[in-house]
Design a protein around this motif. Structure first.
Motif, mmCIF file in Angstrom:
data_model
loop_
_atom_site.group_PDB
_atom_site.id
_atom_site.type_symbol
_atom_site.label_atom_id
_atom_site.label_comp_id
_atom_site.label_asym_id
_atom_site.label_seq_id
_atom_site.Cartn_x
_atom_site.Cartn_y
_atom_site.Cartn_z
ATOM 1 N N GLY A 177 0.807 -1.213 0.000
ATOM 2 C CA GLY A 177 0.000 0.000 0.000
ATOM 3 C C GLY A 177 0.840 1.262 0.000
ATOM 4 O O GLY A 177 0.548 2.214 -0.735
ATOM 5 N N SER A 180 2.842 1.758 -3.356
ATOM 6 C CA SER A 180 2.023 2.023 -4.539
ATOM 7 C C SER A 180 1.375 3.406 -4.508
ATOM 8 O O SER A 180 0.530 3.704 -5.355
ATOM 9 N N THR A 181 1.747 4.242 -3.545
ATOM 10 C CA THR A 181 1.220 5.607 -3.516
ATOM 11 C C THR A 181 1.642 6.352 -4.783
ATOM 12 O O THR A 181 2.830 6.375 -5.117
ATOM 13 N N PRO A 182 0.711 6.930 -5.522
ATOM 14 C CA PRO A 182 1.076 7.614 -6.776
ATOM 15 C C PRO A 182 2.109 8.716 -6.549
ATOM 16 O O PRO A 182 1.999 9.507 -5.613
ATOM 17 N N LEU A 185 0.895 12.413 -6.227
ATOM 18 C CA LEU A 185 0.384 12.824 -4.917
ATOM 19 C C LEU A 185 1.526 13.244 -3.997
ATOM 20 O O LEU A 185 1.434 14.250 -3.279
ATOM 21 N N LYS A 202 -0.557 12.095 6.002
ATOM 22 C CA LYS A 202 -1.595 12.763 5.235
ATOM 23 C C LYS A 202 -1.824 12.164 3.849
ATOM 24 O O LYS A 202 -2.911 12.313 3.277
ATOM 25 N N ILE A 203 -0.812 11.486 3.295
ATOM 26 C CA ILE A 203 -0.939 10.990 1.925
ATOM 27 C C ILE A 203 -0.761 9.476 1.860
ATOM 28 O O ILE A 203 -1.640 8.754 1.374
ATOM 29 N N GLU A 204 0.383 8.980 2.354
ATOM 30 C CA GLU A 204 0.700 7.564 2.149
ATOM 31 C C GLU A 204 -0.229 6.638 2.933
ATOM 32 O O GLU A 204 -0.774 5.674 2.373
ATOM 33 N N PRO A 206 -3.334 7.220 4.298
ATOM 34 C CA PRO A 206 -4.710 7.180 3.767
ATOM 35 C C PRO A 206 -4.820 6.395 2.464
ATOM 36 O O PRO A 206 -5.794 5.663 2.257
ATOM 37 N N HIS A 207 -3.816 6.547 1.579
ATOM 38 C CA HIS A 207 -3.864 5.790 0.324
ATOM 39 C C HIS A 207 -3.679 4.300 0.567
ATOM 40 O O HIS A 207 -4.273 3.467 -0.135
ATOM 41 N N ALA A 208 -2.861 3.941 1.562
ATOM 42 C CA ALA A 208 -2.578 2.527 1.830
ATOM 43 C C ALA A 208 -3.591 1.879 2.758
ATOM 44 O O ALA A 208 -3.504 0.667 2.992
#
Length: 279
Positions: A177, A180-182, A185, A202-204, A206-208
């Motif tokens: 997860g 694979s964070t874009p 972003l 804040k980004i990784e 939540p995406h994972a």
């Protein structure tokens, strides 16, 4: 090929010496861990057994409704748990639930930070990957023997063996997860001056989160699959009647205890699964 077999590498002998050395020089550490974990699991089990079954069923139903807002899920959980009470396996189910919750909590506490670190450091994942492959493929009885020697009979060696067997799932899925964070972003966060910690929270993460929650449910299923094996080293719960039914060829007892394990697995999977996002 005689020359090859005559010069056997004494891996088993080395392993036995290592376990014997630990048992001789660090037994007090393992006894302390065993006593501490055993006391905590026992306290949670006593609390679950102290509460009235109908009260706990209502609590589980309320938790399911709060997490998922689904009457269908509540309508599944209540009759399923009432069936366990009717079959007479409620106490054993609560013992198994305590073991699974502790094993899952330990796996997530270890696996998620390791997965995050491995995603940020590729060399670390290259080191961890063969270890994770080993824990998932080696027969569980192999490391059940040293844990039994070091921690003694009871629920603790079953717990430790369960953690060793199941911890690979949260590590792998958290790594998947996070890694694979874009990239756009992350670049957007960096352009706004976000620190590495802010990018993580804040980004990784939540995406994972879907992958991490999948690791949680997989960890629960893997922990439940170890229930019977844990019963072989003195752990209570639903594994004990399964082992007893196997020894006495009691088909009815084995079916009922196995059905209780399946019900508990379904209930925990549905409750802890990440709620679907409404479009």
């Amino acid at each position: 090929m005689n020359w090859l077999t005559e010069h056997k590498i004494p891996l088993g002998h080395w392993m036995r010496l290592a376990v014997d050395w630990l048992n001789e020089h660090a037994a007090f550490v393992f006894y302390a861990i065993s006593d501490g974990l055993g006391a905590m699991i026992g306290a949670v089990t006593d609390l679950l057994l102290w509460a009235h079954p109908l009260a706990l069923i209502g609590l589980f139903a309320a938790l399911a409704w709060w997490l998922h807002r689904s009457w269908r899920l509540v309508a599944l959980i209540v009759p399923a748990l009432l069936l366990i009470v009717n079959l007479g396996y409620w106490a054993a189910t609560m013992e198994t639930l305590a073991l699974v919750l502790f094993a899952t909590a330990m796996c997530m506490a270890v696996g998620v930070p390791l997965g995050i670190a491995a995603a940020h450091r590729p060399w670390l994942y290259q080191v961890l990957r063969p270890v994770l492959d080993l824990t998932q493929t080696i027969p569980t009885f192999v490391y059940l023997i040293p844990t039994l020697i070091l921690f003694g009979l009871g629920v603790v060696p079953g717990l430790i063996s369960t953690v060793i067997f199941a911890v690979a799932a949260p590590v792998r899925l958290t790594h998947l997860g996070i890694s694979s964070t874009p990239r756009p972003l992350l670049e957007a966060g960096e352009s706004f001056g976000a620190s590495r910690r802010q990018l993580l929270w804040k980004i990784e993460l939540p995406h994972a989160m879907p992958a991490i929650m999948a690791g949680l449910t997989q960890c629960i299923m893997l922990s439940l699959s170890m229930v019977v094996i844990a019963a072989l080293v003195g752990a209570g719960g639903l594994g004990k009647p399964v082992v007893r039914a196997l020894n006495t060829v009691n088909i009815g007892m084995g079916f009922e205890a196995g059905l209780a394990i399946v019900i508990l697995a379904i209930v925990m999977d549905r409750v802890f699964k990440q709620p679907e996002r409404k479009r």
